[in-house]
Design an enzyme around this catalytic site. Sequence first.
Site, PDB file in Angstrom:
ATOM      1  N   LYS A 137       0.837  -1.216   0.000  1.00  0.00           N
ATOM      2  CA  LYS A 137       0.000   0.000   0.000  1.00  0.00           C
ATOM      3  C   LYS A 137       0.869   1.262   0.000  1.00  0.00           C
ATOM      4  O   LYS A 137       0.638   2.182  -0.776  1.00  0.00           O
ATOM      5  CB  LYS A 137      -0.932   0.020   1.228  1.00  0.00           C
ATOM      6  CG  LYS A 137      -1.863  -1.182   1.307  1.00  0.00           C
ATOM      7  CD  LYS A 137      -2.814  -1.078   2.483  1.00  0.00           C
ATOM      8  CE  LYS A 137      -2.128  -1.089   3.849  1.00  0.00           C
ATOM      9  NZ  LYS A 137      -1.410  -2.354   4.165  1.00  0.00           N
ATOM     10  N   ARG A 143      11.219  -1.730  11.474  1.00  0.00           N
ATOM     11  CA  ARG A 143      10.144  -1.260  12.335  1.00  0.00           C
ATOM     12  C   ARG A 143       9.938  -2.219  13.504  1.00  0.00           C
ATOM     13  O   ARG A 143      10.076  -3.428  13.350  1.00  0.00           O
ATOM     14  CB  ARG A 143       8.832  -1.171  11.524  1.00  0.00           C
ATOM     15  CG  ARG A 143       8.673   0.140  10.799  1.00  0.00           C
ATOM     16  CD  ARG A 143       7.556   0.172   9.788  1.00  0.00           C
ATOM     17  NE  ARG A 143       6.292  -0.437  10.185  1.00  0.00           N
ATOM     18  CZ  ARG A 143       5.214  -0.450   9.415  1.00  0.00           C
ATOM     19  NH1 ARG A 143       5.232   0.107   8.218  1.00  0.00           N
ATOM     20  NH2 ARG A 143       4.110  -1.028   9.830  1.00  0.00           N
ATOM     21  N   ARG A 196      -0.848  -8.810  13.354  1.00  0.00           N
ATOM     22  CA  ARG A 196      -1.387  -7.780  12.447  1.00  0.00           C
ATOM     23  C   ARG A 196      -2.258  -8.425  11.376  1.00  0.00           C
ATOM     24  O   ARG A 196      -3.296  -7.877  10.994  1.00  0.00           O
ATOM     25  CB  ARG A 196      -0.238  -6.995  11.809  1.00  0.00           C
ATOM     26  CG  ARG A 196       0.400  -6.009  12.784  1.00  0.00           C
ATOM     27  CD  ARG A 196       1.775  -5.542  12.328  1.00  0.00           C
ATOM     28  NE  ARG A 196       1.772  -4.837  11.081  1.00  0.00           N
ATOM     29  CZ  ARG A 196       2.863  -4.614  10.343  1.00  0.00           C
ATOM     30  NH1 ARG A 196       4.050  -5.037  10.780  1.00  0.00           N
ATOM     31  NH2 ARG A 196       2.781  -3.964   9.219  1.00  0.00           N
TER      32      ARG A 196
HETATM   33  P1  AP5 Z   1       4.884  -1.620   1.790  1.00  0.00           P
HETATM   34  O1  AP5 Z   1       4.599  -0.807   0.572  1.00  0.00           O
HETATM   35  O2  AP5 Z   1       5.598  -0.953   2.910  1.00  0.00           O
HETATM   36  O3  AP5 Z   1       3.520  -2.333   2.284  1.00  0.00           O
HETATM   37  P2  AP5 Z   1       2.304  -1.784   3.148  1.00  0.00           P
HETATM   38  O4  AP5 Z   1       1.070  -2.425   2.626  1.00  0.00           O
HETATM   39  O5  AP5 Z   1       2.328  -0.278   3.201  1.00  0.00           O
HETATM   40  O6  AP5 Z   1       2.699  -2.420   4.537  1.00  0.00           O
HETATM   41  P3  AP5 Z   1       2.596  -1.887   6.031  1.00  0.00           P
HETATM   42  O7  AP5 Z   1       3.216  -2.959   6.854  1.00  0.00           O
HETATM   43  O8  AP5 Z   1       3.164  -0.506   6.176  1.00  0.00           O
HETATM   44  O9  AP5 Z   1       1.066  -1.827   6.214  1.00  0.00           O
HETATM   45  P4  AP5 Z   1       0.285  -1.873   7.526  1.00  0.00           P
HETATM   46  O10 AP5 Z   1      -1.069  -1.529   7.023  1.00  0.00           O
HETATM   47  O11 AP5 Z   1       0.356  -3.084   8.339  1.00  0.00           O
HETATM   48  O12 AP5 Z   1       1.067  -0.807   8.434  1.00  0.00           O
HETATM   49  P5  AP5 Z   1       0.776   0.715   8.806  1.00  0.00           P
HETATM   50  O13 AP5 Z   1       2.045   1.430   8.763  1.00  0.00           O
HETATM   51  O14 AP5 Z   1      -0.388   1.249   8.047  1.00  0.00           O
HETATM   52  O15 AP5 Z   1       5.695  -2.919   1.334  1.00  0.00           O
HETATM   53  C1  AP5 Z   1       6.159  -3.879   2.273  1.00  0.00           C
HETATM   54  C2  AP5 Z   1       7.501  -4.470   1.811  1.00  0.00           C
HETATM   55  O16 AP5 Z   1       7.287  -5.204   0.601  1.00  0.00           O
HETATM   56  C3  AP5 Z   1       8.563  -3.418   1.471  1.00  0.00           C
HETATM   57  O17 AP5 Z   1       9.831  -3.888   1.845  1.00  0.00           O
HETATM   58  C4  AP5 Z   1       8.478  -3.253  -0.053  1.00  0.00           C
HETATM   59  O18 AP5 Z   1       9.710  -2.874  -0.622  1.00  0.00           O
HETATM   60  C5  AP5 Z   1       8.052  -4.660  -0.476  1.00  0.00           C
HETATM   61  N1  AP5 Z   1       7.183  -4.644  -1.663  1.00  0.00           N
HETATM   62  C6  AP5 Z   1       6.187  -3.740  -1.952  1.00  0.00           C
HETATM   63  N2  AP5 Z   1       5.575  -4.057  -3.106  1.00  0.00           N
HETATM   64  C7  AP5 Z   1       6.181  -5.199  -3.545  1.00  0.00           C
HETATM   65  C8  AP5 Z   1       5.972  -6.029  -4.698  1.00  0.00           C
HETATM   66  N3  AP5 Z   1       5.037  -5.761  -5.613  1.00  0.00           N
HETATM   67  N4  AP5 Z   1       6.761  -7.134  -4.833  1.00  0.00           N
HETATM   68  C9  AP5 Z   1       7.737  -7.426  -3.908  1.00  0.00           C
HETATM   69  N5  AP5 Z   1       7.978  -6.668  -2.804  1.00  0.00           N
HETATM   70  C10 AP5 Z   1       7.207  -5.573  -2.624  1.00  0.00           C
HETATM   71  O19 AP5 Z   1       0.268   0.552  10.328  1.00  0.00           O
HETATM   72  C11 AP5 Z   1       1.133   0.192  11.363  1.00  0.00           C
HETATM   73  C12 AP5 Z   1       0.364   0.174  12.683  1.00  0.00           C
HETATM   74  O20 AP5 Z   1      -0.144   1.507  12.973  1.00  0.00           O
HETATM   75  C13 AP5 Z   1      -0.888  -0.710  12.712  1.00  0.00           C
HETATM   76  O21 AP5 Z   1      -0.582  -2.066  13.020  1.00  0.00           O
HETATM   77  C14 AP5 Z   1      -1.719  -0.027  13.803  1.00  0.00           C
HETATM   78  O22 AP5 Z   1      -1.223  -0.340  15.081  1.00  0.00           O
HETATM   79  C15 AP5 Z   1      -1.448   1.438  13.555  1.00  0.00           C
HETATM   80  N6  AP5 Z   1      -2.407   2.044  12.608  1.00  0.00           N
HETATM   81  C16 AP5 Z   1      -2.136   2.571  11.381  1.00  0.00           C
HETATM   82  N7  AP5 Z   1      -3.258   3.028  10.801  1.00  0.00           N
HETATM   83  C17 AP5 Z   1      -4.270   2.781  11.671  1.00  0.00           C
HETATM   84  C18 AP5 Z   1      -5.676   3.004  11.620  1.00  0.00           C
HETATM   85  N8  AP5 Z   1      -6.259   3.555  10.545  1.00  0.00           N
HETATM   86  N9  AP5 Z   1      -6.420   2.611  12.689  1.00  0.00           N
HETATM   87  C19 AP5 Z   1      -5.827   2.047  13.784  1.00  0.00           C
HETATM   88  N10 AP5 Z   1      -4.517   1.786  13.892  1.00  0.00           N
HETATM   89  C20 AP5 Z   1      -3.734   2.162  12.836  1.00  0.00           C
END
Ligand code: AP5
Length: 222
Positions: free
Chosen positions: A18, A165, A176
């Site tokens: 994402k 992280r 998660r």
């Molecule tokens: P990346 O692009 O970083 O993936 P992502 O979907 O953004 O993953 P996240 O882990 O950041 O998502 P998340 O939703 O769990 O975490 P968030 O920060 O929102 O890609 C991941 C890896 O794969 C990278 O190394 C990249 O290079 C690689 N990659 C990407 N595309 C690829 C491809 N096509 N092929 C191969 N490799 C690829 O949330 C973190 C925490 O914050 C949550 O757990 C929660 O505690 C809190 N939080 C955040 N938002 C909320 C909310 N709205 N409500 C409540 N709590 C929240």
Amino acid sequence: MVTRALDVILLGPPGAGKGTQAKRIAAAFELLHISTGDLLRDEVAKDTSLGEEAKGYMNRGELVPDALVGKMLAKRLHSQQAALGCVYDGYPRTTAQAVLLDGLLSELNRRVDVVLYLGVPDADILARITGRRSCPTCGAVHHVVTLPPIAEGVCDRCGAALVQRNDDREGVVRERLRVYGEHTAPLLKYYNARRILREVDGAVAPDEVFRRLREAMGNVSA
Ligand code: AP5
């Protein structure tokens, strides 16, 4: 010509890509990238009271309470940079958050235009997240195998030391994924009922994912 704002949600499990794709969409369509995960990590890094409250939930892989995240979102949505539209990355994550977003957009005479769902199998997700290395300074994301930095441990873009992280350890990633299945996956039904959901295979190379996302946005972005 008057162009109306464009509001795009990127939905998908942790590690689906994402953040990677939201940055590209934001740049291509001149939208504000709103990543609630990045905003929360910023609050934690700055040691604010919000960050202090959010930290424990994040480190355990749980959701931060809706009210805290909602306030952060409303502030961004009412900013000047959001006037042309936004790409939401990591928001909404619960039905209550989706309802709040609908309400905030409706106050601005806007609505969610399209929801792009990135599907990726759990096995790929684990490898992606545990290999991810993030830049705490500029937000760039690398991967030790699929997107290694030129110099090990150093951000290609700004030269800062890359970090893993706190919530990218295997046990937390599994939690998660469980939380995603329980609270966030039901949103697929919510948006499908409105016929604004588009599914894109997130398990192919990033450039190809981006091409397919643009295609899926089709006439929505015209
Ligand atoms: P990346 O692009 O970083 O993936 P992502 O979907 O953004 O993953 P996240 O882990 O950041 O998502 P998340 O939703 O769990 O975490 P968030 O920060 O929102 O890609 C991941 C890896 O794969 C990278 O190394 C990249 O290079 C690689 N990659 C990407 N595309 C690829 C491809 N096509 N092929 C191969 N490799 C690829 O949330 C973190 C925490 O914050 C949550 O757990 C929660 O505690 C809190 N939080 C955040 N938002 C909320 C909310 N709205 N409500 C409540 N709590 C929240």
